[in-house]
Write an enzyme that holds these catalytic residues in place. Structure first.
Site, mmCIF file in Angstrom:
data_model
loop_
_atom_site.group_PDB
_atom_site.id
_atom_site.type_symbol
_atom_site.label_atom_id
_atom_site.label_comp_id
_atom_site.label_asym_id
_atom_site.label_seq_id
_atom_site.Cartn_x
_atom_site.Cartn_y
_atom_site.Cartn_z
ATOM 1 N N GLU A 62 -0.412 -9.352 -0.391
ATOM 2 C CA GLU A 62 -1.950 -9.779 -0.335
ATOM 3 C C GLU A 62 -2.539 -9.942 -1.673
ATOM 4 O O GLU A 62 -3.522 -10.624 -1.801
ATOM 5 C CB GLU A 62 -2.550 -8.911 0.617
ATOM 6 C CG GLU A 62 -1.963 -8.774 1.936
ATOM 7 C CD GLU A 62 -2.262 -7.621 2.898
ATOM 8 O OE1 GLU A 62 -1.897 -6.608 2.650
ATOM 9 O OE2 GLU A 62 -2.870 -7.954 4.109
ATOM 10 N N GLU A 119 4.568 -5.052 7.167
ATOM 11 C CA GLU A 119 3.671 -3.951 7.950
ATOM 12 C C GLU A 119 4.104 -3.738 9.327
ATOM 13 O O GLU A 119 4.275 -2.600 9.959
ATOM 14 C CB GLU A 119 2.381 -4.470 7.986
ATOM 15 C CG GLU A 119 1.682 -4.501 6.511
ATOM 16 C CD GLU A 119 1.720 -5.509 5.666
ATOM 17 O OE1 GLU A 119 2.532 -6.260 5.966
ATOM 18 O OE2 GLU A 119 0.912 -5.825 4.850
ATOM 19 N N GLY A 137 0.703 -5.135 0.968
ATOM 20 C CA GLY A 137 -0.467 -5.233 -0.006
ATOM 21 C C GLY A 137 -0.235 -5.902 -1.260
ATOM 22 O O GLY A 137 -1.013 -6.579 -1.903
ATOM 23 N N ALA A 140 1.184 -1.052 0.080
ATOM 24 C CA ALA A 140 -0.018 -0.087 -0.051
ATOM 25 C C ALA A 140 1.002 1.199 0.045
ATOM 26 O O ALA A 140 1.956 1.155 0.493
ATOM 27 C CB ALA A 140 -0.831 -0.102 1.241
HETATM 28 C C1 HXC Z 1 4.789 4.371 -1.044
HETATM 29 C C2 HXC Z 1 6.930 3.418 -1.817
HETATM 30 C C3 HXC Z 1 6.502 2.198 -1.305
HETATM 31 C C4 HXC Z 1 5.393 2.114 -0.683
HETATM 32 C C5 HXC Z 1 8.669 2.267 -2.213
HETATM 33 N N1 HXC Z 1 8.288 3.177 -2.470
HETATM 34 N N2 HXC Z 1 7.621 1.639 -1.684
HETATM 35 N N3 HXC Z 1 6.210 4.598 -1.570
HETATM 36 N N4 HXC Z 1 4.642 3.247 -0.586
HETATM 37 N N5 HXC Z 1 4.805 1.063 -0.327
HETATM 38 C C6 HXC Z 1 8.862 4.526 -2.957
HETATM 39 C C7 HXC Z 1 10.259 5.046 -2.266
HETATM 40 O O1 HXC Z 1 9.787 5.807 -1.177
HETATM 41 C C8 HXC Z 1 11.099 5.686 -3.306
HETATM 42 O O2 HXC Z 1 10.259 6.726 -3.491
HETATM 43 C C9 HXC Z 1 10.662 4.688 -4.420
HETATM 44 O O3 HXC Z 1 9.516 4.162 -4.135
HETATM 45 C C10 HXC Z 1 11.775 3.559 -4.622
HETATM 46 O O4 HXC Z 1 11.956 2.903 -3.350
HETATM 47 P P1 HXC Z 1 13.238 2.837 -2.480
HETATM 48 O O5 HXC Z 1 13.221 2.344 -1.348
HETATM 49 O O6 HXC Z 1 14.247 3.939 -2.794
HETATM 50 O O7 HXC Z 1 14.110 1.575 -3.348
HETATM 51 P P2 HXC Z 1 14.753 0.241 -2.781
HETATM 52 O O8 HXC Z 1 16.054 0.739 -1.758
HETATM 53 O O9 HXC Z 1 15.168 -0.725 -3.985
HETATM 54 O O10 HXC Z 1 13.899 -0.605 -1.919
HETATM 55 C C11 HXC Z 1 12.656 -1.123 -2.434
HETATM 56 C C12 HXC Z 1 11.626 -1.504 -0.984
HETATM 57 C C13 HXC Z 1 11.522 -0.386 -0.062
HETATM 58 C C14 HXC Z 1 12.453 -2.922 -0.380
HETATM 59 C C15 HXC Z 1 10.637 -2.107 -1.860
HETATM 60 O O11 HXC Z 1 11.046 0.422 -1.167
HETATM 61 C C16 HXC Z 1 10.621 -0.578 0.693
HETATM 62 O O12 HXC Z 1 10.717 -1.171 1.773
HETATM 63 N N6 HXC Z 1 9.329 -0.255 0.364
HETATM 64 C C17 HXC Z 1 8.023 -0.172 1.480
HETATM 65 C C18 HXC Z 1 7.683 -1.917 1.774
HETATM 66 C C19 HXC Z 1 6.771 -2.123 2.929
HETATM 67 O O13 HXC Z 1 7.000 -1.744 3.827
HETATM 68 N N7 HXC Z 1 5.469 -2.461 2.411
HETATM 69 C C20 HXC Z 1 4.132 -2.553 3.078
HETATM 70 C C21 HXC Z 1 3.521 -1.184 3.163
HETATM 71 S S1 HXC Z 1 2.343 -1.305 4.230
HETATM 72 P P3 HXC Z 1 11.173 8.186 -3.655
HETATM 73 O O14 HXC Z 1 10.315 9.330 -4.061
HETATM 74 O O15 HXC Z 1 12.172 8.495 -2.559
HETATM 75 O O16 HXC Z 1 12.113 7.979 -5.250
HETATM 76 C C22 HXC Z 1 0.914 -2.100 3.374
HETATM 77 C C23 HXC Z 1 -0.203 -2.245 4.261
HETATM 78 C C24 HXC Z 1 -1.009 -3.192 3.495
HETATM 79 O O17 HXC Z 1 1.131 -2.749 2.463
HETATM 80 C C25 HXC Z 1 -2.816 -2.812 3.829
HETATM 81 C C26 HXC Z 1 -3.570 -3.183 2.740
HETATM 82 C C27 HXC Z 1 -3.070 -2.955 1.499
#
Ligand code: HXC
Length: 259
Positions: free
Chosen positions: A111, A131, A108, A63
Site C-alpha cells: 500500500e 491480509e 501495508g 503492518a
Molecule cells: C510482524 C513480521 C511481519 C509482519 C515478517 N515478520 N513479517 N512481524 N509483522 N508483517 C517477522 C517474522 O515474524 C519473523 O520474526 C521475521 O520477521 C522474519 O520473517 P519470516 O517469516 O521468518 O521470514 P520468511 O520465512 O522469509 O517469510 C517472509 C514473509 C513472511 C513471506 C514476508 O514473514 C510473511 O508472510 N509475513 C507476513 C506478511 C503479511 O501477512 N503482511 C500483511 C500484514 S497485515 P521472528 O521473530 O520469528 O524472527 C497488513 C495490514 C495492512 O499489512 C493494514 C494497513 C497498514
C-alpha cells in the site's frame, strides 16, 4: 522524527528510508514517521522528488502483525485513521514519488508502494495483499488504489487470494512500472527522480494534483480542476521564464526558480 524512518536528501532528491530489520514491519512508530517524513519532504525547497526505499533486502512485509494481534475493535477504530494517514501523506506529497521495491512489498508495504506515483521493482520482488489470510482486508488504501491501478478484477484476484505477485506479472498488469536487477533498483529509482531536480516545481505539483484529483471525480469536475490549475500557473515565474525562453529561441525550458 523516528530513527526507523529517515529523510535523506542529496542533489535535489529526498529518500524516505524505512529501516526496521528484518522485514520493515510497519509498526505505529513507522506509520507516524512516514507522516512526518512526507510533511518534511513536501515542505523542503531542496527536495524536488522523493524515493521511498526499504533497503537492499526488503521493501516492507506489511503492518506489524505482532502489534495488531492484541488490538480490539475499539483500538482499531482509533488506530485505523493512522493507517490511512501515512499512505495519504505519501499520495498527497506535492512532488513526484517512486517506490524502490526489493524483496517483499506486502500488505501495508504494498500500500505504501501504491501511494507513490511510480514503482520500480527488483526482478525477484514479490508484491501482494495477503491480509485475507489473516482474516482482514487491506486497510491503508489497498482496496481503493490497487483497483484504480490494475482494474477491479485483477485487484479482486490479488486481494481475495492473498497470493504473491512476482515482478514480471506485476509489470504486465501495471502494478509496477519498471523491473531491474535487485542491485540496480535504488539507482534506477533515484535517476527517475533526479530528472525533476531543477524542474518547474509548481507545474509538476499542479500536474500531479490535476491527475490525482481528477481521477476521484467525474470528467467535467476533473476538467474544471485542470482549468483552474492551468490558469494558476500563469502567475508563476517558471511559466514566464519558460515561455519567454521559447519565444527568444532559448532552450524553452522552465527552471526551478519557483513562484
Ligand atoms: C510482524 C513480521 C511481519 C509482519 C515478517 N515478520 N513479517 N512481524 N509483522 N508483517 C517477522 C517474522 O515474524 C519473523 O520474526 C521475521 O520477521 C522474519 O520473517 P519470516 O517469516 O521468518 O521470514 P520468511 O520465512 O522469509 O517469510 C517472509 C514473509 C513472511 C513471506 C514476508 O514473514 C510473511 O508472510 N509475513 C507476513 C506478511 C503479511 O501477512 N503482511 C500483511 C500484514 S497485515 P521472528 O521473530 O520469528 O524472527 C497488513 C495490514 C495492512 O499489512 C493494514 C494497513 C497498514
Amino acid at each position: 522524527m523516528t530513527d526507523l524512518v529517515r529523510l535523506e536528501v542529496a542533489d535535489g532528491v529526498g529518500t524516505i528510508r524505512i529501516d526496521r530489520p528484518p522485514m520493515n514491519a510497519l509498526n505505529a512508530e513507522i506509520q507516524h514517521g512516514l507522516v512526518d517524513a512526507c510533511r518534511e519532504a513536501g515542505e523542503r525547497k531542496d527536495v524536488a522528488a522523493v524515493v521511498v526505499w526499504g533497503g537492499e533486502k526488503v521493501f516492507a512485509a506489511g503492518a506489524d502483525i505482532k502489534e495488531m494481534e492484541t488490538m480490539s475493535y475499539t483500538d482499531m477504530v482509533d488506530h485505523s485513521a493512522l493507517l490511512q494517514d501515512f499512505t495519504r501523506a505519501l499520495a498527497r506529497l506535492p512532488k513526484p514519488t517512486v517506490a524502490a521495491i526489493t524483496g517483499y512489498a506486502l500488505g501495508g508495504g504494498c500500500e505504501v508502494a501504491l501511494a507513490c506515483d511510480f514503482r520500480v521493482a527488483a526482478d525477484d520482488a514479490r508484491l501482494g495483499q495477503p491480509e485475507i489470510l489473516l482474516g482482514i482486508i487491506p486497510g491503508a488504501g489497498g482496496t481503493q488504489r490497487l483497483a484504480r491501478l490494475v482494474g477491479p478484477s485483477r485487484a479482486k484476484d490479488i486481494v481475495f487470494s492473498g497470493r504473491f505477485v512476482g515482478a514480471e506479472e506485476a509489470l504486465a498488469i501495471g502494478l509496477v512500472d519498471r523491473v531491474v536487477p535487485a542491485a540496480e533498483v535504488y539507482d534506477t529509482a533515484r535517476t527517475m527522480m533526479a530528472r525533476y531536480a531543477g524542474g518547474p516545481a509548481y507545474a509538476l505539483r499542479a500536474a500531479k494534483e490535476a491527475i490525482d484529483r481528477g481521477l476521484e471525480v467525474d470528467l467535467d469536475s476533473g476538467l474544471e480542476i485542470e482549468r483552474m490549475l492551468f490558469a494558476g500557473l500563469f502567475a508563476t515565474r517558471d511559466r514566464a521564464t519558460g515561455m519567454r525562453s521559447f519565444v527568444e529561441k532559448g532552450p524553452g525550458k522552465a527552471t526551478f526558480e519557483g513562484a
